[in-house]
Design an enzyme around this catalytic site. Structure first.
Site, PDB file in Angstrom:
ATOM      1  N   LYS A  54       0.849  -1.208   0.000  1.00  0.00           N
ATOM      2  CA  LYS A  54       0.000   0.000   0.000  1.00  0.00           C
ATOM      3  C   LYS A  54       0.876   1.248   0.000  1.00  0.00           C
ATOM      4  CE  LYS A  54      -3.649  -2.538   2.367  1.00  0.00           C
ATOM      5  NZ  LYS A  54      -4.318  -2.895   3.623  1.00  0.00           N
ATOM      6  N   GLN A  98      -4.292  -1.280   9.908  1.00  0.00           N
ATOM      7  CA  GLN A  98      -4.160  -2.628   9.348  1.00  0.00           C
ATOM      8  C   GLN A  98      -4.688  -3.650  10.359  1.00  0.00           C
ATOM      9  OE1 GLN A  98      -3.071  -3.372   6.147  1.00  0.00           O
ATOM     10  NE2 GLN A  98      -3.694  -5.460   6.590  1.00  0.00           N
ATOM     11  N   ASP A 121     -10.550   3.004   4.225  1.00  0.00           N
ATOM     12  CA  ASP A 121     -10.937   1.588   4.124  1.00  0.00           C
ATOM     13  C   ASP A 121     -12.457   1.444   4.088  1.00  0.00           C
ATOM     14  OD1 ASP A 121      -9.125  -0.404   3.745  1.00  0.00           O
ATOM     15  OD2 ASP A 121      -8.691  -0.733   5.876  1.00  0.00           O
TER      16      ASP A 121
END
Ligand code: NAD
Length: 283
Positions: A54, A98, A121
């Site tokens: 990412k 994460q 997200d």
């Protein structure tokens, strides 16, 4: 029929290139450079690889890499304080915690601290609510990637029978909502569904987000269906999806491979979300 293969690498590269162009134009117009703060707690090797990809993709698109790494023995409150600090920092357009986080902390509670306009997200309760109500907001990356693949191939979503197998908050539910928003007739199947074959074989668009290797075979697929396999399963023979690719590609009109289907588009959608987040905050 032999299915055409949906190449997620091609679609992902197209989206990444478009985001890079849009980021450059955004900055050239006098706006602050978008920045993504990935937050990694601990040293789980798989999570470290995901976060690394990412971060690399961000930098390639002209987005500032504002990565944060905390030790695995951090307390819930330490991580919460970091997220609150990032939430208040105008250089940070997007925050990505994460998951999974170490067991002494509550991942859901930490995710909920991310403000909706920085939730790249798309997983906070507020973002999920905005999606459910069809209101503007940041959408989860993997479901957005599924829609991107369908659009890239000109698949008609409006009026289509869409069956989503899996009802997770991460993939199944949001992808079903997004298909519904595009006026598909949507069925969500899951582990308690009776007659999975019967339900799936109605689908014009079949999305598998289960996590069971090769669960869906020829008997689940109508001839000519479009099959999107979100599953990523590690087996002795390597990575496989939730769909039996050999059997299903003989029936479907279009199919994603695993790997190389949905995965590469997911990161591209994260970059798109980071720019969208910067735009939302500038309003
Ligand atoms: P999850 O475990 O949270 O949810 C799985 C869902 O599948 C559940 O809703 C469950 O009801 C359903 N299910 C389980 N067994 C079933 C069965 N036998 N029949 C029908 N339904 C069944 O998983 P998730 O987070 O939604 O992920 C699903 C898969 O997608 C996993 O393989 C994951 O690795 C993969 N994934 C891929 C990406 C990507 O970028 N490509 C992103 C996220 C997840």
């Amino acid at each position: 029929m032999t299915a055409a293969i949906i190449d997620g690498k091609v679609v992902g590269a197209k989206v990444r290139a478009a985001v890079a162009v849009d980021v450059a134009a955004w900055v050239a117009a006098g706006n602050r450079q978008p920045g993504l703060a990935t937050v990694l707690v601990g040293d789980d090797p798989a999570s470290a690889v995901y976060v690394g990809s990412k971060r690399t993709a961000c930098v390639e698109a002209g987005i500032a890499d504002l990565h944060q790494h905390l030790p695995g023995d951090s307390s819930h409150e330490t991580v919460a304080a970091l997220i609150r600090q990032l939430a208040a920092d105008p250089a940070v357009s997007g925050i990505l915690l994460q998951l999974p986080v170490p067991k002494q902390m509550n991942g859901g509670g930490l995710t909920a601290l991310i403000p909706a306009e920085k939730d790249v997200d798309g997983l906070t309760p507020v973002s999920a609510g905005l999606l459910a109500l069809g209101m503007p907001g940041l959408r989860p990356c993997t479901p957005s990637g599924v829609i991107e693949l369908l659009d890239h191939h000109g698949v008609q979503i409006e009026g289509a029978e869409a069956v989503v197998v899996g009802r997770s908050d991460l993939v199944g539910k949001p992808v079903a909502q997004m298909l519904l928003q595009r006026s598909a007739t949507v069925t969500i199947a899951h582990s308690r569904t009776r007659d999975l074959e019967g339900v799936c074989s109605r689908a014009d668009i079949l999305v598998a987000a289960v996590g069971v290797p090769r669960l869906l075979g020829g008997a689940h697929v109508k001839a000519g269906a479009v099959v999107i396999d979100v599953g990523i399963n590690r087996t002795d023979t390597g990575l496989v999806g939730d769909v039996d690719f050999e059997a299903v590609s003989a029936l479907a009109s279009l199919i994603t491979p695993v790997p190389g289907g949905v995965g590469p588009v997911t990161i591209a959608m994260l970059l798109r979300n980071t720019l969208t987040a910067a735009e939302l905050q500038a309003k």
